[in-house]
Write a protein that holds these residues in place. Structure first.
Motif, short mmCIF file in Angstrom:
data_model
loop_
_atom_site.label_atom_id
_atom_site.label_comp_id
_atom_site.label_asym_id
_atom_site.label_seq_id
_atom_site.Cartn_x
_atom_site.Cartn_y
_atom_site.Cartn_z
N GLN A 19 -5.79 -46.06 7.48
CA GLN A 19 -5.19 -46.79 6.28
C GLN A 19 -5.27 -48.30 6.34
O GLN A 19 -5.22 -48.99 5.86
CB GLN A 19 -3.66 -46.05 5.90
N ILE A 20 -5.66 -48.47 7.76
CA ILE A 20 -5.72 -49.56 7.90
C ILE A 20 -6.90 -50.36 7.64
O ILE A 20 -7.05 -51.66 6.77
CB ILE A 20 -6.09 -50.16 10.02
N ILE A 21 -8.12 -49.86 7.53
CA ILE A 21 -9.73 -50.21 7.07
C ILE A 21 -9.71 -50.28 5.55
O ILE A 21 -9.85 -50.52 4.88
CB ILE A 21 -10.43 -48.54 7.55
N GLU A 22 -8.68 -49.21 5.11
CA GLU A 22 -8.58 -48.86 3.38
C GLU A 22 -7.89 -50.40 3.23
O GLU A 22 -8.49 -50.87 1.86
CB GLU A 22 -7.92 -48.06 2.82
N SER A 23 -7.30 -50.40 3.51
CA SER A 23 -6.08 -51.93 3.17
C SER A 23 -6.20 -53.12 3.73
O SER A 23 -6.34 -54.24 2.51
CB SER A 23 -4.63 -51.80 3.90
N ALA A 24 -7.17 -53.49 4.16
CA ALA A 24 -8.37 -54.39 5.02
C ALA A 24 -9.20 -55.03 4.48
O ALA A 24 -9.75 -55.90 3.84
CB ALA A 24 -7.94 -54.61 6.89
N GLY A 25 -9.94 -53.82 3.84
CA GLY A 25 -11.58 -54.27 3.17
C GLY A 25 -11.33 -54.13 2.15
O GLY A 25 -10.57 -52.98 1.14
N ASN A 26 -12.81 -54.71 1.47
CA ASN A 26 -13.22 -54.89 0.27
C ASN A 26 -13.18 -54.13 0.00
O ASN A 26 -15.25 -54.31 -0.38
CB ASN A 26 -13.26 -56.75 -0.26
N LEU A 27 -13.03 -52.72 -0.34
CA LEU A 27 -14.63 -51.50 -0.42
C LEU A 27 -14.54 -51.50 -1.97
O LEU A 27 -13.41 -51.10 -2.47
CB LEU A 27 -13.83 -50.55 0.43
N PRO A 28 -15.84 -50.98 -2.27
CA PRO A 28 -15.56 -49.99 -3.70
C PRO A 28 -14.75 -49.05 -4.42
O PRO A 28 -14.12 -48.45 -3.05
CB PRO A 28 -17.10 -49.88 -3.90
N GLU A 29 -14.21 -49.32 -5.76
CA GLU A 29 -13.43 -47.89 -6.64
C GLU A 29 -14.06 -46.52 -5.49
O GLU A 29 -15.50 -46.70 -5.96
CB GLU A 29 -13.23 -48.20 -7.25
N GLY A 30 -13.21 -45.74 -4.92
CA GLY A 30 -13.53 -44.51 -5.10
C GLY A 30 -14.26 -44.27 -4.01
O GLY A 30 -15.10 -43.25 -3.27
N THR A 31 -14.55 -45.67 -2.91
CA THR A 31 -15.41 -45.27 -1.49
C THR A 31 -13.89 -44.27 -0.84
O THR A 31 -12.51 -45.03 -0.22
CB THR A 31 -15.20 -46.41 -0.92
#
Length: 258
Positions: free
Chosen positions: A44-56
């Motif tokens: 959750q921390i990585i998902e919230s902090a990183g600008n990841l492509p949609e659907g990653t």
């Protein structure tokens, strides 16, 4: 024995007054519980902090409770070492600066009684703080991950605690050599850092090094037993700690810089 007990009680009361019994356990507990909580919520921390492509989709293997506690020991190795030095550095120097040491040594107090009371008091504070922190970390680890056997947990804590004994012994010895708290902290941390770096660089020749205690404590968590040469490391650490205390007493008695 009466003088030692009196000095020990005085040191404990002084630690209460200056807040050491409050800030050291609290800081260590924060360091400890941050490991299981961070490990549990890392996706959750990585998902919230990183600008990841949609659907990653982030898939991080869930660590075992033993791995989480081993990571906590790693946190202690880098941060707690400095905290223990900072908590101990002024044990002798402060009394030199404010003149309390002159009043104490004007009484029938032996240098060994004075040094041992300082060493024992600082050790009680440090080990109690470490115990509270590790127990809290173990509790949260059991809640968030798999349960770690309490005997294994205590065994790893017991081995790692010897590193704390080493830290306190080195800092007390340095306190008899230098007058300023900053100098005591600098020399103590530098010595421990050099020992740790040398152990990592010259592994083959440093199998006895106290800096390997964390490795052996981790081995207890992961394999259920000490790694190779674990008993040697324990014996050397105990002997060096005793030697440092003896040297501190001898230096304090010889130069009587109070």
């Amino acid at each position: 024995m009466k003088n030692f007990t009196t000095l020990f009680i005085k040191e404990m009361q002084e630690s209460m007054r200056n807040g050491k019994w409050i800030w050291l356990p609290i800081v260590l507990m924060i360091i400890g519980i941050s490991q299981p909580i961070t490990s549990y919520y890392m996706p959750q921390i990585i998902e919230s902090a990183g600008n990841l492509p949609e659907g990653t989709v982030i898939e991080i293997p869930t660590p075992s409770g033993e791995e989480v506690l081993a990571g906590t020991l790693g946190q202690y190795g880098t941060i707690a070492t400095l905290l223990f030095v900072l908590a101990t550095m002024s044990a002798i120097s402060m009394e030199r600066q404010n003149g309390t040491l002159t009043l104490v040594m004007a009484r029938p107090v032996q240098p060994a009684q004075y040094i041992l009371s300082k060493w024992a008091a600082q050790l009680v504070i440090a080990l109690t703080s470490l115990l509270l922190s590790y127990l809290l970390t173990w509790y949260y680890t059991n809640l968030l991950f798999n349960k770690v056997d309490w005997k294994t947990m205590l065994a790893s804590l017991g081995v790692y605690s010897l590193w704390v004994v080493m830290i306190i012994s080195v800092t007390i010895l340095t306190g008899t050599l230098l007058r300023t708290s900053g100098g005591i902290a600098g020399v103590s941390v530098s010595f421990l850092a050099i020992l740790t770096v040398a152990t990592g660089l010259f592994t083959k020749f440093m199998e006895w090094s106290p800096a390997k205690l964390r490795e052996h404590a981790t081995s207890i968590l992961m394999q259920g037993e000490l790694a190779e040469n674990g008993l040697l490391v324990i014996i050397v650490t105990i002997c060096l700690s005793v030697l440092f205390v003896v040297l501190a007493t001898f230096n304090f008695k010889r130069f009587e810089q109070f």
